[in-house]
Design a protein around this motif. Structure first.
Motif, PDB file in Angstrom:
ATOM      1  N   VAL A  43       0.839  -1.197   0.000  1.00  0.00           N
ATOM      2  CA  VAL A  43       0.000   0.000   0.000  1.00  0.00           C
ATOM      3  C   VAL A  43       0.874   1.246   0.000  1.00  0.00           C
ATOM      4  N   GLU A  44       0.329   2.309  -0.566  1.00  0.00           N
ATOM      5  CA  GLU A  44       1.012   3.598  -0.610  1.00  0.00           C
ATOM      6  C   GLU A  44       0.077   4.648  -0.046  1.00  0.00           C
ATOM      7  N   GLY A  45       0.588   5.443   0.886  1.00  0.00           N
ATOM      8  CA  GLY A  45      -0.215   6.481   1.508  1.00  0.00           C
ATOM      9  C   GLY A  45       0.493   7.813   1.462  1.00  0.00           C
ATOM     10  N   GLU A  46      -0.268   8.859   1.238  1.00  0.00           N
ATOM     11  CA  GLU A  46       0.317  10.198   1.183  1.00  0.00           C
ATOM     12  C   GLU A  46       0.534  10.734   2.587  1.00  0.00           C
ATOM     13  N   VAL A  47       1.766  11.174   2.825  1.00  0.00           N
ATOM     14  CA  VAL A  47       2.136  11.766   4.101  1.00  0.00           C
ATOM     15  C   VAL A  47       1.913  13.264   3.981  1.00  0.00           C
ATOM     16  N   PRO A  48       1.161  13.859   4.916  1.00  0.00           N
ATOM     17  CA  PRO A  48       0.926  15.304   4.819  1.00  0.00           C
ATOM     18  C   PRO A  48       2.250  16.071   4.720  1.00  0.00           C
ATOM     19  N   GLY A  49       2.394  16.824   3.644  1.00  0.00           N
ATOM     20  CA  GLY A  49       3.585  17.646   3.459  1.00  0.00           C
ATOM     21  C   GLY A  49       4.829  16.890   3.071  1.00  0.00           C
ATOM     22  N   GLY A  50       4.710  15.657   2.622  1.00  0.00           N
ATOM     23  CA  GLY A  50       5.921  14.907   2.338  1.00  0.00           C
ATOM     24  C   GLY A  50       5.746  13.855   1.279  1.00  0.00           C
ATOM     25  N   PRO A  51       6.691  12.919   1.244  1.00  0.00           N
ATOM     26  CA  PRO A  51       6.667  11.847   0.249  1.00  0.00           C
ATOM     27  C   PRO A  51       5.660  10.769   0.641  1.00  0.00           C
ATOM     28  N   LEU A  52       5.611   9.716  -0.128  1.00  0.00           N
ATOM     29  CA  LEU A  52       4.743   8.588   0.184  1.00  0.00           C
ATOM     30  C   LEU A  52       5.330   7.754   1.313  1.00  0.00           C
ATOM     31  N   LEU A  53       4.461   7.088   2.057  1.00  0.00           N
ATOM     32  CA  LEU A  53       4.856   6.037   2.985  1.00  0.00           C
ATOM     33  C   LEU A  53       4.345   4.748   2.372  1.00  0.00           C
ATOM     34  N   VAL A  54       5.242   3.814   2.093  1.00  0.00           N
ATOM     35  CA  VAL A  54       4.908   2.564   1.429  1.00  0.00           C
ATOM     36  C   VAL A  54       5.076   1.426   2.428  1.00  0.00           C
ATOM     37  N   LEU A  55       4.055   0.584   2.557  1.00  0.00           N
ATOM     38  CA  LEU A  55       4.096  -0.571   3.436  1.00  0.00           C
ATOM     39  C   LEU A  55       4.012  -1.831   2.599  1.00  0.00           C
ATOM     40  N   ASP A  56       4.924  -2.770   2.830  1.00  0.00           N
ATOM     41  CA  ASP A  56       4.905  -4.063   2.161  1.00  0.00           C
ATOM     42  C   ASP A  56       4.907  -5.152   3.218  1.00  0.00           C
ATOM     43  N   SER A  57       4.027  -6.140   3.058  1.00  0.00           N
ATOM     44  CA  SER A  57       4.054  -7.264   3.984  1.00  0.00           C
ATOM     45  C   SER A  57       5.386  -7.992   3.813  1.00  0.00           C
ATOM     46  N   GLU A  58       5.794  -8.679   4.873  1.00  0.00           N
ATOM     47  CA  GLU A  58       7.035  -9.442   4.804  1.00  0.00           C
ATOM     48  C   GLU A  58       6.951 -10.486   3.688  1.00  0.00           C
TER      49      GLU A  58
END
Length: 137
Positions: A43-58
């Protein structure tokens, strides 16, 4: 790359054991994940005022990097979220620890001029909460 040919910073990525738990934690910090992200392996989520935060399952990481193992013995990275005020640092720390997340460092007035606290996300990554002290520039 941009039009000048210089690579641009794109995202911060985390390997997570439980995507749904991590999405829930980071949503409390304002990260904008799409509806249904809890059930996805990437998943990719927009960080307020910044780049994306990307989460990948192990499991997703192991699907393209079979030898990957989660780090042990502590982390060498942390994420930081700037709050609007010292009071917001205190309130957010209280909200997160009240919701069961581990508080590593209670809010304190750091010598470098910030109200500072550290809480752990569901995978034990340090997440710093900070705001400039009101009596400092």
């Amino acid at each position: 790359m941009n039009s000048t040919g210089v690579p641009q910073f794109a995202f911060v990525g985390l390997a997570v054991a439980d995507v749904a738990a991590s999405v829930g934690f980071y949503r409390r910090l304002g990260v904008g994940f799409p509806e249904g992200a809890e059930g996805e392996p990437h998943v990719e989520g927009e960080v307020p005022g910044g780049p994306l935060l990307v989460l990948d399952s192990e499991a997703t990481i192991r699907s393209f990097h079979p030898g990957w193992r989660p780090p042990s013995g502590g982390s060498r990275s942390a994420l930081a979220f700037r709050c609007a005020s010292p009071a917001q640092v205190d309130a957010l720390y209280g909200e997160l620890t009240g919701a069961g997340y581990h508080g590593e460092l209670e809010p304190w007035d750091a010598f470098w001029g910030q109200r500072y606290a550290v809480v752990h996300d569901p995978d034990g990554n340090g997440v710093d909460l900070l705001a400039p002290l009101e009596d400092r520039p």
